[in-house]
Design a protein around this motif. Sequence first.
Motif, short mmCIF file in Angstrom:
data_model
loop_
_atom_site.label_atom_id
_atom_site.label_comp_id
_atom_site.label_asym_id
_atom_site.label_seq_id
_atom_site.Cartn_x
_atom_site.Cartn_y
_atom_site.Cartn_z
N ALA A 423 3.97 10.96 -3.85
CA ALA A 423 3.89 9.51 -4.04
C ALA A 423 2.56 8.96 -3.55
N ASP A 427 0.84 7.66 -6.95
CA ASP A 427 1.42 6.35 -7.19
C ASP A 427 0.62 5.56 -8.22
N HIS A 428 -0.74 5.62 -8.12
CA HIS A 428 -1.57 4.85 -9.05
C HIS A 428 -1.47 5.40 -10.47
N LYS A 431 2.02 4.39 -11.93
CA LYS A 431 2.08 2.98 -12.29
C LYS A 431 1.25 2.70 -13.54
#
Length: 583
Positions: A423, A427-428, A431
Amino acid sequence: MNAFEALGLNENIVKAVTDLGFTAPTPIQEQAIPVLISGTQDFVGLAQTGTGKTAAFGLPLLHLIDPAEKYPQALIVCPTRELCLQITNDLTDFRKHTKGMAVEAVYGGASIVMQIRNLKKGVQVVVATPGRLIDLIERKAIDLQKVKYVVLDEADEMLNMGFREDIDFVLKNTVNRESIWLFSATMPAEVRAISKNFMTSPKEITVGKKNSGNVNIDHQFFVAPAHSRYETLKRLIDFNPGMYGIIFTRTKADAQDVCERLAKSGYEIEALHGDLSQQQRDRVMARFRTKALQLLIATDVAARGIDVDGITHVINYELPDDMEVYTHRSGRTGRAGKTGICLSICHSRETFKIRSLEKMTNAQFHKLDIPSGKDVCRKQFFHFMDKLIQTDISHGDYETYLPDLMEKFADVSKEEVLQRVAALEFDHFLKYYENAEDLNAKDSGRNRERFDGGIRKDDSSRKERSSFNRRDNGYTRLFVNLGTKDGFYKASFLQFILDESNLKKEVLGKIDMRDMNTWVEIDNANASTMIKSLDGKRYNNRTIRMNEADGGFKRPTDEGRGNNPVGGNRDRKRTYGPPRERR
């Protein structure tokens, strides 16, 4: 015995080559050196960049030079400052054990006063770019009368950059030469003309097939809608973690725009284009060579002669108009026996170019789907996991902190630790690509048929008319009274009209250039903007006329003859084109 010694090179040169770790010559070196070492045979060597051409001419050149004579005996002409410095550095290494041998690099963007001072001290070998060399000749700062050997390196690139007149001038001023050695990656008509006009029964050696690409390069292409070109580029970069590459654009405006967008997204990238000073270019190239930059984005003119080891990928943000330019772009990777990948982003209208490139390079091009968002995340994830497992923990006092780490994560399972690491790292990506669209262009039945130059092979009767009669497909044909007689070639004309109109390349279709005028396809929405931007403007002391074509297909050569102001002066010299180096 070192294999270079068997080629007839003297002891000092063989010793220098051995010090560099070279024990066996490359194919171009093995074939060229025995011919060149005589010094009296004109020579044409065709081989891709990265095959060892500098040593192929540099070693026999140093073998023939007399260190006791303190005047230019050999002249090497090359297209760019970067290549000029690279050749000079290589020759400096090769002459390591030869006393009294001096090599001087002369190129634009550096102090001409210092270069003149060094020439006056007495040098045997001069490595020069065309513009600066002409300056020195005109200032009578260099004497070419005693030059015995003239080397033209990357001859095709020099001609593409508009240096034909300069090369002719140099060859006409080296009247006492014993031989000309011409090295080139391809053999277009202009290079053949130099051989015919200035060389006597040259020995020609080809490594690989003429005008062919490097067999170590995997050629891939992706078909994307014009409006998705940038997003496709970003996705290809993300799908290839660890990429160390060069992105090519047609214009400096595109190079700067894409560079700024990628830099804002966190990529280590800088642009290389004609607006940079020599100091800025050197800084960018130094960062790229040390891999402080992951990516370099450049125009064809700015990237001429770039030679950097270890480039894994070349990306064509757009396919070049001149197919031979593709060979030079792709040749930045797959060098010195290593493998490389050349990725090209093209529109469905450009697939005919791919087939032309396959024929020219004698290589197979693989059409691949643009990766989906999930594909990118999966590739990045496993790349990170591999790096994590392979991380070297043998150095560093990690054991000091291990008890604290164990205590901190005592109540956290191994699975949860891995999830948190993933994560933190991804995460970027997750997303960004969560709702990523499919970027692959949807082929219509017509696009899937085989075309030749944009025309169906079984419809030759409508060849010219179908090339430009595209209003039904959303394109308008424009006529403009500028052509090759005004000094333009397709790439420079493209840059000129885009700079004048502030439009993007994506709005244009086919460009058909003739001597006196040009036909341009542009999407209907931007046709009026293009006309307003250029029509009535002054160029080279005459008025530009641009208007929408009427009726059916008319050949551009039907207009602009004689005293018609549309035609202009047929003898006008080139005033716009690839920027010459700064003198």
